[in-house]
Write a protein that holds these residues in place. Structure first.
Motif, PDB file in Angstrom:
ATOM      1  N   THR A 184      45.227  33.069  42.094  1.00  0.00           N
ATOM      2  CA  THR A 184      44.010  32.503  41.517  1.00  0.00           C
ATOM      3  C   THR A 184      42.870  32.580  42.521  1.00  0.00           C
ATOM      4  O   THR A 184      41.736  32.919  42.166  1.00  0.00           O
ATOM      5  CB  THR A 184      44.271  31.047  41.092  1.00  0.00           C
ATOM      6  N   LEU A 219      42.636  34.730  44.993  1.00  0.00           N
ATOM      7  CA  LEU A 219      42.243  36.133  45.131  1.00  0.00           C
ATOM      8  C   LEU A 219      41.344  36.536  43.973  1.00  0.00           C
ATOM      9  O   LEU A 219      40.306  37.170  44.157  1.00  0.00           O
ATOM     10  CB  LEU A 219      43.499  37.012  45.166  1.00  0.00           C
ATOM     11  N   ARG A 220      41.733  36.113  42.780  1.00  0.00           N
ATOM     12  CA  ARG A 220      40.921  36.423  41.603  1.00  0.00           C
ATOM     13  C   ARG A 220      39.526  35.831  41.727  1.00  0.00           C
ATOM     14  O   ARG A 220      38.525  36.505  41.475  1.00  0.00           O
ATOM     15  CB  ARG A 220      41.605  35.877  40.350  1.00  0.00           C
ATOM     16  N   LEU A 278      37.467  37.801  44.130  1.00  0.00           N
ATOM     17  CA  LEU A 278      36.993  39.055  43.548  1.00  0.00           C
ATOM     18  C   LEU A 278      35.829  38.815  42.598  1.00  0.00           C
ATOM     19  O   LEU A 278      34.804  39.496  42.658  1.00  0.00           O
ATOM     20  CB  LEU A 278      38.133  39.755  42.803  1.00  0.00           C
ATOM     21  N   ARG A 279      35.983  37.816  41.738  1.00  0.00           N
ATOM     22  CA  ARG A 279      34.918  37.532  40.772  1.00  0.00           C
ATOM     23  C   ARG A 279      33.658  37.083  41.481  1.00  0.00           C
ATOM     24  O   ARG A 279      32.553  37.464  41.097  1.00  0.00           O
ATOM     25  CB  ARG A 279      35.365  36.441  39.794  1.00  0.00           C
ATOM     26  N   VAL A 325      32.667  37.872  44.477  1.00  0.00           N
ATOM     27  CA  VAL A 325      32.027  39.016  45.111  1.00  0.00           C
ATOM     28  C   VAL A 325      31.344  39.892  44.077  1.00  0.00           C
ATOM     29  O   VAL A 325      30.256  40.433  44.317  1.00  0.00           O
ATOM     30  CB  VAL A 325      33.069  39.831  45.902  1.00  0.00           C
ATOM     31  N   ALA A 326      31.964  40.002  42.907  1.00  0.00           N
ATOM     32  CA  ALA A 326      31.370  40.824  41.857  1.00  0.00           C
ATOM     33  C   ALA A 326      30.013  40.269  41.423  1.00  0.00           C
ATOM     34  O   ALA A 326      29.103  41.023  41.076  1.00  0.00           O
ATOM     35  CB  ALA A 326      32.321  40.916  40.665  1.00  0.00           C
ATOM     36  N   ASP A 327      29.885  38.950  41.470  1.00  0.00           N
ATOM     37  CA  ASP A 327      28.690  38.333  40.911  1.00  0.00           C
ATOM     38  C   ASP A 327      27.691  37.824  41.937  1.00  0.00           C
ATOM     39  O   ASP A 327      26.521  37.609  41.616  1.00  0.00           O
ATOM     40  CB  ASP A 327      29.099  37.154  40.006  1.00  0.00           C
ATOM     41  N   CYS A 328      28.161  37.615  43.148  1.00  0.00           N
ATOM     42  CA  CYS A 328      27.290  37.038  44.176  1.00  0.00           C
ATOM     43  C   CYS A 328      26.276  38.075  44.636  1.00  0.00           C
ATOM     44  O   CYS A 328      26.640  39.207  44.941  1.00  0.00           O
ATOM     45  CB  CYS A 328      28.129  36.555  45.358  1.00  0.00           C
ATOM     46  N   HIS A 372      28.764  39.400  52.344  1.00  0.00           N
ATOM     47  CA  HIS A 372      29.620  38.327  51.856  1.00  0.00           C
ATOM     48  C   HIS A 372      30.173  37.462  52.966  1.00  0.00           C
ATOM     49  O   HIS A 372      30.456  36.291  52.763  1.00  0.00           O
ATOM     50  CB  HIS A 372      30.762  38.929  51.046  1.00  0.00           C
ATOM     51  N   MET A 373      30.324  38.083  54.144  1.00  0.00           N
ATOM     52  CA  MET A 373      30.898  37.319  55.236  1.00  0.00           C
ATOM     53  C   MET A 373      29.994  36.145  55.623  1.00  0.00           C
ATOM     54  O   MET A 373      30.400  35.250  56.319  1.00  0.00           O
ATOM     55  CB  MET A 373      31.152  38.215  56.445  1.00  0.00           C
ATOM     56  N   PHE A 379      32.085  32.453  49.756  1.00  0.00           N
ATOM     57  CA  PHE A 379      33.084  33.463  50.101  1.00  0.00           C
ATOM     58  C   PHE A 379      33.878  33.030  51.328  1.00  0.00           C
ATOM     59  O   PHE A 379      35.108  33.144  51.367  1.00  0.00           O
ATOM     60  CB  PHE A 379      32.405  34.810  50.362  1.00  0.00           C
ATOM     61  N   MET A 415      37.904  32.546  51.741  1.00  0.00           N
ATOM     62  CA  MET A 415      38.677  33.266  52.751  1.00  0.00           C
ATOM     63  C   MET A 415      39.441  32.344  53.677  1.00  0.00           C
ATOM     64  O   MET A 415      40.515  32.679  54.154  1.00  0.00           O
ATOM     65  CB  MET A 415      37.756  34.182  53.554  1.00  0.00           C
ATOM     66  N   ARG A 425      31.029  46.491  40.717  1.00  0.00           N
ATOM     67  CA  ARG A 425      31.234  45.219  40.034  1.00  0.00           C
ATOM     68  C   ARG A 425      32.241  45.309  38.899  1.00  0.00           C
ATOM     69  O   ARG A 425      33.136  44.472  38.761  1.00  0.00           O
ATOM     70  CB  ARG A 425      29.906  44.727  39.438  1.00  0.00           C
ATOM     71  N   LEU A 480      35.714  45.440  40.084  1.00  0.00           N
ATOM     72  CA  LEU A 480      36.159  44.141  40.578  1.00  0.00           C
ATOM     73  C   LEU A 480      36.585  43.242  39.423  1.00  0.00           C
ATOM     74  O   LEU A 480      37.606  42.560  39.489  1.00  0.00           O
ATOM     75  CB  LEU A 480      35.038  43.469  41.378  1.00  0.00           C
ATOM     76  N   LEU A 493      44.551  40.379  37.318  1.00  0.00           N
ATOM     77  CA  LEU A 493      45.141  39.219  37.974  1.00  0.00           C
ATOM     78  C   LEU A 493      45.322  38.073  36.986  1.00  0.00           C
ATOM     79  O   LEU A 493      46.340  37.374  37.015  1.00  0.00           O
ATOM     80  CB  LEU A 493      44.269  38.770  39.146  1.00  0.00           C
TER      81      LEU A 493
END
Lengths: 135, 135
Positions: A97, A99-100, A103-104, A106-109, A114-115, A120, A124, B79, B82, B89
């Motif tokens: 969950t 990880l999901r 991913l989501r 990062v897709a939307d941010c 991201h670091m 994020f 992490m 995106r 992702l 997932l």
DNA sequence: GGTTGACCTCAAGTTGACTTGAAGTGGCAG
DNA sequence: CTGCCACTTCAAGTCAACTTGAGGTCAACC
């Protein structure tokens, strides 16, 4: 009782015949008869294969899986052990969950890097913790 | 910037040094310097290893994982891709949840033969469907 | 009755992910 | 300076989970 040819079972389960023969060889499933040379499988094997597929997905080895189910396909473990497996699955579900979510996110941010995004970073941190915790 | 010896990284990540060397060999992680012969790793590799561990848990191959993250460890995919991964997932999380529920049910259900318990049968039906559906 | 096509056996090959072993290097403690 | 010990390289080995190939069988359709 209706019996299944290996080809039919293959279609129903999605696994190629070679895999089904291999599974029989290692004792994971059994054919109940032969029609000439041809293996005949009980329909319950379809259910067993579904369980096997889920077990693999959960990261169990075929040997593990073999140990979890009796010949009739019903789980055959002491209650406590079953709950331990279930707990492990809960843990894994939580990780997946995360990880999901990562991913989501990062897709939307829209952040450039991201670091540096706090959200994020938080995701992490969880990741590091749980990954390090596992054997 | 603080650098990590392979032994330290091994402790932090839980992966043996041989595995870390292997990961470097296949380009999954990178050492940023050497101290004599010894590889020195950036601390961000700890995060990368956590992501790798989660990715493996999710059933991705190391090659897949390598494709998912850029050198700095941030996910580097379009995106849409992702979201596809995230959807996969979700699917997997649902399956694992069902497996977990099935295990817990069997642990607690007093029925003699689970194949006849309606609740168990229902869980197994879902199992067959989703197992057959996957590639 | 012949040829297809789905099955069979058994041994060997493949892939992914590491691990192991032999032989060597180099920094640091005493 | 002498050891020690954690590191290094490189090749080869291992393990799980299948897949492939060669050569054979059998029931069924034309």
């Amino acid at each position: 009782m209706k019996l299944l040819d290996i080809g039919i079972l293959s279609e129903l389960s999605g696994a190629p015949p070679s895999t089904l023969r291999y599974y029989e060889e290692i004792g994971l499933i059994q054919s109940v008869a032969r029609n000439g040379l041809r293996r005949q499988f009980d329909t319950l094997v379809v259910t067993q294969l579904a369980l096997i597929s889920m077990g693999k997905m959960a990261g169990f080895s075929l040997a593990d899986i073999k140990g979890m189910f009796a010949k009739d396909g019903t789980p055959q473990l002491p209650r406590a052990e079953l709950h331990l497996r279930a707990d492990a699955l809960d843990e894994q579900i939580r990780d997946l969950t995360r990880l999901r979510d990562a991913l989501r996110h990062v897709a939307d941010c829209p952040a450039e890097t991201h670091m540096e995004c706090p959200k994020f970073k938080r995701l992490m941190e969880f990741a590091s913790r749980s990954a390090g915790a596992r054997k």
